[in-house]
Design a protein around this motif. Structure first.
Motif, short mmCIF file in Angstrom:
data_model
loop_
_atom_site.label_atom_id
_atom_site.label_comp_id
_atom_site.label_asym_id
_atom_site.label_seq_id
_atom_site.Cartn_x
_atom_site.Cartn_y
_atom_site.Cartn_z
N ASN A 14 0.82 -1.22 0.00
CA ASN A 14 0.00 0.00 0.00
C ASN A 14 0.85 1.27 0.00
N CYS A 57 -9.80 -12.49 -0.63
CA CYS A 57 -9.93 -11.07 -0.28
C CYS A 57 -11.16 -10.41 -0.88
N GLU A 58 -11.91 -11.14 -1.71
CA GLU A 58 -13.04 -10.58 -2.43
C GLU A 58 -12.63 -9.30 -3.16
N ALA A 59 -11.47 -9.38 -3.85
CA ALA A 59 -10.91 -8.20 -4.50
C ALA A 59 -10.35 -8.54 -5.88
N GLU A 92 -4.53 -3.50 -6.02
CA GLU A 92 -5.96 -3.70 -6.02
C GLU A 92 -6.62 -2.72 -6.98
N ALA A 94 -9.73 -1.69 -6.55
CA ALA A 94 -10.55 -0.85 -5.67
C ALA A 94 -10.09 -1.13 -4.23
N PRO A 95 -10.32 -0.19 -3.32
CA PRO A 95 -9.89 -0.43 -1.93
C PRO A 95 -10.44 -1.74 -1.38
N LEU A 96 -9.60 -2.46 -0.65
CA LEU A 96 -10.00 -3.74 -0.07
C LEU A 96 -11.04 -3.51 1.02
N GLN A 97 -12.02 -4.37 1.05
CA GLN A 97 -13.09 -4.29 2.05
C GLN A 97 -12.92 -5.44 3.05
N LEU A 98 -11.81 -5.42 3.75
CA LEU A 98 -11.49 -6.47 4.72
C LEU A 98 -11.40 -5.85 6.11
N ALA A 99 -11.60 -6.66 7.14
CA ALA A 99 -11.40 -6.22 8.52
C ALA A 99 -9.95 -6.49 8.88
#
Length: 150
Positions: A14, A57-59, A92, A94-99
């Protein structure tokens, strides 16, 4: 019968010079590695890496360049195969949507298979916390090539 186990991993760095690390537990065995996994029959390396990032990562990712391919013998920790791992620098779409977690093995929930993600500053990457031999090699290369000189 022995066989080859081809694996593909993405090094996602990042804007803060941190790399994404995946902490996992499968059936009581804990390990930390970079996101990615095994290639499926009929799949190319890039397609396999993109699939793995979607699964883990659903990415969606873009592959930037090849970083490293295993150049020594490594036996799998899970079976009798010889592991060959290929690493790519990725970004990526788009920004990762992870916790994201701050602590190693900070899993949400319980079960036989657990996974959590952390951003780790490359210069602070603890090679001893990375589990597998090839990942340790890549972590050291990352430190050599991407650490910010203070």
């Amino acid at each position: 019968m022995s066989y080859f186990n081809v694996r593909v991993y993405g090094l996602l760095i990042n804007q803060h010079n941190e790399v994404l690390v995946s902490d996992e537990e499968e059936y009581g065995f804990r390990f930390s590695k970079f996101p990615g996994g095994g290639l499926e029959l009929g799949e190319g390396l890039i397609d396999g890496l993109k699939r793995e990032f979607m699964e883990e990562c659903e990415a969606e990712i873009e592959v930037l360049s090849h970083f490293y391919t295993t150049d020594f013998y490594e036996k799998s920790s899970f079976n009798d195969s010889q592991v060959i791992s290929v690493y790519y620098l990725v970004k990526e779409k788009a920004p990762l949507q992870l916790a994201f977690k701050d602590t190693i093995y900070d899993f949400d929930g319980e079960g036989e298979i657990l996974q959590a993600f952390r951003w780790v500053k490359i210069e602070e990457l603890n090679i001893e916390e990375i589990t597998f031999k090839t990942d340790k090699t890549v972590a050291q290369l990352l430190k050599e090539q991407f650490s910010v000189n203070l």
